[in-house]
Design a protein around this motif. Structure first.
Motif, PDB file in Angstrom:
ATOM      1  N   LEU A  53       1.125  12.696   9.638  1.00  0.00           N
ATOM      2  CA  LEU A  53       1.007  12.709   8.183  1.00  0.00           C
ATOM      3  C   LEU A  53       2.416  12.878   7.638  1.00  0.00           C
ATOM      4  O   LEU A  53       3.037  13.934   7.840  1.00  0.00           O
ATOM      5  N   ASN A  54       2.927  11.823   7.045  1.00  0.00           N
ATOM      6  CA  ASN A  54       4.337  11.803   6.628  1.00  0.00           C
ATOM      7  C   ASN A  54       5.243  12.264   7.777  1.00  0.00           C
ATOM      8  O   ASN A  54       6.182  13.035   7.587  1.00  0.00           O
ATOM      9  N   GLU A  70      -1.437   9.452  -1.352  1.00  0.00           N
ATOM     10  CA  GLU A  70      -0.123   8.779  -1.310  1.00  0.00           C
ATOM     11  C   GLU A  70       0.660   9.056  -0.030  1.00  0.00           C
ATOM     12  O   GLU A  70       1.825   8.715   0.084  1.00  0.00           O
ATOM     13  N   ALA A  71       0.011   9.672   0.945  1.00  0.00           N
ATOM     14  CA  ALA A  71       0.717   9.962   2.196  1.00  0.00           C
ATOM     15  C   ALA A  71       0.754   8.730   3.101  1.00  0.00           C
ATOM     16  O   ALA A  71      -0.077   7.834   3.008  1.00  0.00           O
ATOM     17  N   THR A  72       1.743   8.744   3.973  1.00  0.00           N
ATOM     18  CA  THR A  72       1.822   7.746   5.041  1.00  0.00           C
ATOM     19  C   THR A  72       1.228   8.371   6.294  1.00  0.00           C
ATOM     20  O   THR A  72       1.646   9.450   6.721  1.00  0.00           O
TER      21      THR A  72
END
Ligand code: FES
Ligand code: FES
Length: 162
Positions: A53-54, A70-72
């Protein structure tokens, strides 16, 4: 409470969805088809549900989907494919570090997070990095060996073979 509109960037694809306030990231990822993220204990104890996660390894059962807006996110299958596996995935296969495979995505994610910050971990550092991941069948020796082999292949140590 009403569902929350969120956007998740998963393995290079963007998903916009309505998440229930109590929906975990684990449930949400699996509902979206990312079934390589495994559901084990669902209380943060086994690591089967780990994702990046991010860039940080987290147990997705302990994160609400809304917190990941909106996380990667990268799951194990986001690291490599069957025809083009990530060195960690290849090393797990080569070193007999997979039996039933249920725990494997979580171990691969934990190992990836480790090697991203520490390309040449000691055995102790590897064992610490995977200390939150449980495997009921393989035994940890082969898993540690696989991570060591992948690390050597990804960033050969000075004076190493390549
Ligand atoms: S299912 Fe998430 S830690 Fe076990
Ligand atoms: S390979 Fe079966 S639980 Fe780890």
């Amino acid at each position: 409470m009403k569902p929350q509109l969120i956007t998740l960037h998963i393995n290079g694809r963007t998903h916009a969805l309505a998440a229930a306030p109590n929906a975990t990231l684990l449930e949400t990822l699996r509902d979206l088809g990312y079934v390589d993220v495994k559901s084990g204990c669902e209380k943060g104890d086994c690591g089967a549900c780990a994702v990046l996660l991010n860039g940080e390894a987290v147990n997705s059962c302990m994160v609400l989907a809304g917190q990941a807006d909106e996380a990667t996110i990268v799951t194990a299958t986001g690291l490599g494919t069957v025809t083009n596996p990530h060195p960690l995935q290849q090393a797990f296969a080569d070193h007999g570090a997979i039996q039933c495979g249920y725990c494997t995505p979580g171990f691969v994610i934990a190992a990836k997070a480790l090697l991203d910050t520490n390309p040449h971990p000691t055995e102790l550092e590897i064992r610490e990095a995977i200390s939150g991941n449980l495997c009921r069948c393989t035994g940890y020796g082969q898993i540690v060996e696989a991570i060591q082999a992948a690390a050597e292949q990804m960033v050969p140590a000075e004076g190493g073979a390549r």
